[in-house]
Write a protein that holds these residues in place. Structure first.
Motif, PDB file in Angstrom:
ATOM      1  N   ALA A  70       0.949  -1.283  -0.103  1.00  0.00           N
ATOM      2  CA  ALA A  70      -0.053  -0.054   0.025  1.00  0.00           C
ATOM      3  C   ALA A  70       1.016   1.176   0.004  1.00  0.00           C
ATOM      4  O   ALA A  70       0.560   1.956  -0.664  1.00  0.00           O
ATOM      5  CB  ALA A  70      -1.045   0.004   1.194  1.00  0.00           C
ATOM      6  N   PHE A  71       1.990   1.273   0.788  1.00  0.00           N
ATOM      7  CA  PHE A  71       2.611   2.406   0.973  1.00  0.00           C
ATOM      8  C   PHE A  71       3.471   2.567  -0.496  1.00  0.00           C
ATOM      9  O   PHE A  71       3.854   3.664  -0.987  1.00  0.00           O
ATOM     10  CB  PHE A  71       3.861   2.207   2.038  1.00  0.00           C
ATOM     11  N   ALA A  75       2.180   6.439  -7.050  1.00  0.00           N
ATOM     12  CA  ALA A  75       0.972   7.073  -7.626  1.00  0.00           C
ATOM     13  C   ALA A  75       1.159   8.652  -7.499  1.00  0.00           C
ATOM     14  O   ALA A  75       1.010   9.507  -8.494  1.00  0.00           O
ATOM     15  CB  ALA A  75      -0.321   6.923  -6.969  1.00  0.00           C
ATOM     16  N   ARG A  76       2.070   9.122  -6.125  1.00  0.00           N
ATOM     17  CA  ARG A  76       2.093  10.344  -6.061  1.00  0.00           C
ATOM     18  C   ARG A  76       3.399  10.843  -6.963  1.00  0.00           C
ATOM     19  O   ARG A  76       3.282  11.915  -7.557  1.00  0.00           O
ATOM     20  CB  ARG A  76       2.755  10.444  -4.713  1.00  0.00           C
ATOM     21  N   GLN A  77       4.183  10.059  -7.457  1.00  0.00           N
ATOM     22  CA  GLN A  77       5.494  10.308  -8.451  1.00  0.00           C
ATOM     23  C   GLN A  77       4.780  10.428  -9.632  1.00  0.00           C
ATOM     24  O   GLN A  77       5.118  11.413 -10.359  1.00  0.00           O
ATOM     25  CB  GLN A  77       6.666   9.173  -8.229  1.00  0.00           C
ATOM     26  N   ASN A  85       1.728  11.160 -10.616  1.00  0.00           N
ATOM     27  CA  ASN A  85       0.941  12.335 -10.344  1.00  0.00           C
ATOM     28  C   ASN A  85       1.876  13.759 -10.538  1.00  0.00           C
ATOM     29  O   ASN A  85       1.305  14.899 -11.500  1.00  0.00           O
ATOM     30  CB  ASN A  85      -0.176  12.585  -9.205  1.00  0.00           C
ATOM     31  N   GLN A 111       2.496   1.680  -3.534  1.00  0.00           N
ATOM     32  CA  GLN A 111       1.260   2.135  -4.460  1.00  0.00           C
ATOM     33  C   GLN A 111       1.399   3.560  -4.333  1.00  0.00           C
ATOM     34  O   GLN A 111       1.090   4.246  -5.160  1.00  0.00           O
ATOM     35  CB  GLN A 111       0.182   1.343  -4.287  1.00  0.00           C
ATOM     36  N   ASN A 112       0.959   3.969  -3.139  1.00  0.00           N
ATOM     37  CA  ASN A 112       0.768   5.489  -2.838  1.00  0.00           C
ATOM     38  C   ASN A 112       2.004   6.212  -3.259  1.00  0.00           C
ATOM     39  O   ASN A 112       1.902   7.461  -4.042  1.00  0.00           O
ATOM     40  CB  ASN A 112       0.454   5.614  -1.308  1.00  0.00           C
ATOM     41  N   TYR A 113       3.157   5.759  -2.832  1.00  0.00           N
ATOM     42  CA  TYR A 113       4.474   6.723  -3.390  1.00  0.00           C
ATOM     43  C   TYR A 113       4.419   6.578  -4.986  1.00  0.00           C
ATOM     44  O   TYR A 113       4.730   7.684  -5.473  1.00  0.00           O
ATOM     45  CB  TYR A 113       5.758   5.780  -2.776  1.00  0.00           C
TER      46      TYR A 113
END
Length: 144
Positions: free
Chosen positions: A18-19, A25-27, A29, A21-23
């Motif tokens: 999860a962490f 996705a933020r990159q 974006n 995937q979040n990282y």
């Protein structure tokens, strides 16, 4: 004991996934937002250039001043968001006079456009200098 370890590893794997995937996705974006800002700065710059030239040719001083302000704003955003080579080419064009009246200005502007294409990821197969000059300035390329 083995079931507890397997359960703990499963939970840990989910949390790490999860962490991660979040990282990612933020990159992604942030890269997308930068590309959008860069593209809009390029579009605004070219629009302002064409409107400044039109206003100058028609003798509309007020419209020319308004478009020069927009041009300056777009140029500033290119300096902020543009790739290094694009910013260097813009500086070269500006140092050449930035009026599109001389051969050196036209060549500098053409190189600027080509570097923008490269910065956007367009992989041109051939050197487009002659084609871009012909399209932008109606300069016929010399051919054998």
């Amino acid at each position: 004991m083995t079931v507890a370890i397997a359960s703990l590893l499963s939970i840990l794997g989910v949390v790490v996934g999860a962490f991660l995937q979040n990282y990612l996705a933020r990159q992604n974006n942030e890269a997308k937002q930068l590309l959008e800002s860069r593209n809009q700065a390029y579009i605004d710059f070219f629009e302002a250039v064409s409107l400044v030239v039109s206003a100058q040719r028609l003798g509309k001083k007020e419209q020319e001043l308004e478009q020069l302000a927009k041009l300056t704003h777009a140029k500033t955003r290119i300096c902020m968001f543009g790739e290094e080579q694009v910013v260097k080419r813009l500086a070269t064009f500006w140092a050449a006079g930035a009026t599109l009246e001389t051969e050196s200005e036209i060549l500098a502007f053409t190189r600027f456009v080509i570097d923008i294409r490269k910065s956007l990821g367009l992989q041109d197969k051939g050197f487009l200098n002659a084609e871009v000059s012909q399209l932008l300035f109606a300069i016929k390329p010399l051919r054998d």
